[in-house]
Design a protein around this motif. Structure first.
Motif, PDB file in Angstrom:
ATOM      1  N   GLY A  17       0.826  -1.205   0.000  1.00 28.42           N
ATOM      2  CA  GLY A  17       0.000   0.000   0.000  1.00 28.42           C
ATOM      3  C   GLY A  17       0.856   1.248   0.000  1.00 28.42           C
ATOM      4  O   GLY A  17       2.078   1.173  -0.150  1.00 28.42           O
ATOM      5  N   ARG A  23       0.778   5.811   8.710  1.00 29.65           N
ATOM      6  CA  ARG A  23      -0.358   4.987   8.303  1.00 29.65           C
ATOM      7  C   ARG A  23      -0.129   4.425   6.905  1.00 29.65           C
ATOM      8  O   ARG A  23       0.506   5.053   6.059  1.00 29.65           O
ATOM      9  N   ASP A  25      -2.236   3.012   3.579  1.00 26.62           N
ATOM     10  CA  ASP A  25      -3.495   2.752   2.867  1.00 26.62           C
ATOM     11  C   ASP A  25      -3.283   1.506   2.021  1.00 26.62           C
ATOM     12  O   ASP A  25      -2.482   1.506   1.082  1.00 26.62           O
ATOM     13  N   GLU A  26      -4.010   0.441   2.359  1.00 25.23           N
ATOM     14  CA  GLU A  26      -3.795  -0.855   1.717  1.00 25.23           C
ATOM     15  C   GLU A  26      -4.374  -0.890   0.302  1.00 25.23           C
ATOM     16  O   GLU A  26      -5.422  -0.315   0.043  1.00 25.23           O
ATOM     17  N   TYR A  27      -3.658  -1.590  -0.588  1.00 20.78           N
ATOM     18  CA  TYR A  27      -4.130  -1.832  -1.961  1.00 20.78           C
ATOM     19  C   TYR A  27      -4.188  -3.332  -2.195  1.00 20.78           C
ATOM     20  O   TYR A  27      -3.615  -4.123  -1.450  1.00 20.78           O
ATOM     21  N   PRO A  37      -7.324   0.447  -4.213  1.00 21.17           N
ATOM     22  CA  PRO A  37      -7.360   0.615  -2.747  1.00 21.17           C
ATOM     23  C   PRO A  37      -8.455  -0.272  -2.143  1.00 21.17           C
ATOM     24  O   PRO A  37      -9.523  -0.423  -2.732  1.00 21.17           O
ATOM     25  N   GLY A  39      -9.564   0.272   0.969  1.00 22.79           N
ATOM     26  CA  GLY A  39     -10.275   1.057   1.983  1.00 22.79           C
ATOM     27  C   GLY A  39      -9.763   0.811   3.387  1.00 22.79           C
ATOM     28  O   GLY A  39     -10.123   1.530   4.313  1.00 22.79           O
ATOM     29  N   THR A  41      -7.004   0.833   6.333  1.00 27.79           N
ATOM     30  CA  THR A  41      -5.826   1.587   6.752  1.00 27.79           C
ATOM     31  C   THR A  41      -5.206   0.891   7.961  1.00 27.79           C
ATOM     32  O   THR A  41      -5.926   0.426   8.846  1.00 27.79           O
TER      33      THR A  41
END
Lengths: 255, 255
Positions: A17, A23, A25-27, A37, A39, A41
């Motif tokens: 991500g 932090r 943000d995951e993909y 993404p 959604g 985190t």
């Protein structure tokens, strides 16, 4: 500027991500082909960092900085000079560099810029290389110095630089690095050992991708390690090496 | 003796199986980990042969035959000397060897025995290597000779031998080759150019797997190309090279 990282979660899952402060943000999907993404985190402190990509090969340059060529009294090359570090040499941020079994000789660090390929590259004209470069990362091109010239008839580049954990990459892939303005800074146990400008490169990233793509097909995730400059040296067992490039971050590995 | 081949069917599917005369008994799953017969039999003439495995790296030896070392007046090495041919250099039986774009120089053939790794190998003691060797194949270690010494300061092994299609493997993997009794025979346009005994090797397959596994982790499907002996030479555009080892078969590629 986007910074991509890969990591392992506490459940053992591998994820990737973008980094924003502390932090992630995951993909999901393919980092190099339409990642989406999720959604979700996650806190950076909750995951174990991994090398930001898994190259099928690392193309590692020799003699690609004018200052080092001048010091070694070598002519600047007419074509990129390289060896191949195998996929099995990969190590990620904070991973231990392992001394090869039975080898008691010197181990050297080499701080370098790494180009991460984003799109299959074969015979790419120089003007088209930007579309093939996904981004940039830090490389520690670790070397078993005393292996290199052990045999008088054959310089053992691949063996000396190909040991497991000798291809350290990370911590992130930065997609918009202004490499001409950046410097590579290497610290060993906190003491600065390298601090050189990337603008001193003989072959620029665009030239490297174009020229190497005429020698062999480069695949998404492959890395070209741009070579090092002044200040390389040995490290002791237990020493910590930190390769930093502003805009990418600091790659830390202990021997 | 079992001979494994890989192939593409006329529907574009990739398959693998064992060869019996001109018939293939198809298998499914992982060639190196519990492959199961599907019960389907196909005519060899109905498929397009592929390289019998897809190595993550080809570890290619230099100076591993006593006769060639004597001719070159080089000492026999104390440890295997090798370079790495990347996965992107792979070519299968009958595949064209492609002249690199913009390169007009000499291209050489090198007929060799290839060891195919069957099980992850790291720091393997010599006595345990048989369990890590899946079998043997023929290798044409194609080389852009004039690239090699283009730069006076750096012998370009990986570039000269790493071009796409310069790592020819096949036609089959033979699981029970008596390599000590076998010879490598190379023909160019039908004329014999190499015919040397594998018993002349400096480091045997068991020694190579053990020693190289102390340098880097070998993965299932990885290939160690054992080096060549007397008789290497250049080929012209349009020439056909055939590398034969009795018990494996003949690997044919045209430049």
């Amino acid at each position: 500027m986007t910074q991509w990282i890969r990591y392992r979660t506490d459940t053992g899952r591998t994820g990737f991500g973008t980094l924003g402060g502390d932090r992630i943000d995951e993909y999901e999907g393919d980092l190099f082909d339409g990642a989406r993404p999720t959604g979700v985190t996650t806190a950076l402190s909750d995951v174990v960092p991994l090398a930001p990509c898994t190259p099928s090969k690392i193309v590692a340059l020799w003699n690609n900085f004018r200052a080092l060529a001048a010091k070694l009294e070598k002519q600047v090359p007419a074509h990129p000079l390289f060896l191949i570090k195998p996929a099995s040499s990969l190590a990620g941020p904070d991973q231990r560099i392992e001394r090869p079994a039975g080898y008691g000789g010197r181990i050297a660090f080499e701080g370098e810029l790494g180009i991460v390929i984003g799109k299959r590259a074969r015979n790419v004209p120089p003007a088209e290389t930007p579309g093939h470069i996904f981004g940039y990362t830090c490389v520690n091109d670790v070397t078993a110095v005393d292996v290199m010239n052990e045999d008088p008839n054959f310089t053992q580049w691949c063996r000396a630089k190909g040991h497991d954990t000798f291809g350290c990459l990370g911590p992130a892939i930065s997609t918009d690095l202004d490499w001409r303005a950046a410097r590579v800074v290497t610290r060993v146990d906190g003491a600065e050992r390298q601090n050189y400008p990337l603008s001193d490169m003989v072959f620029s990233p665009a030239e490297l991708v174009s020229l190497v793509s005429h020698d062999m097909t480069l695949l998404p995730g492959d890395v070209i390690a741009c070579g090092t400059s002044l200040g390389v040296g040995s490290i002791r067992d237990g020493s910590t090496v930190e390769i930093s490039i502003a805009g990418i971050g600091s790659l830390v590995n202990r021997l």
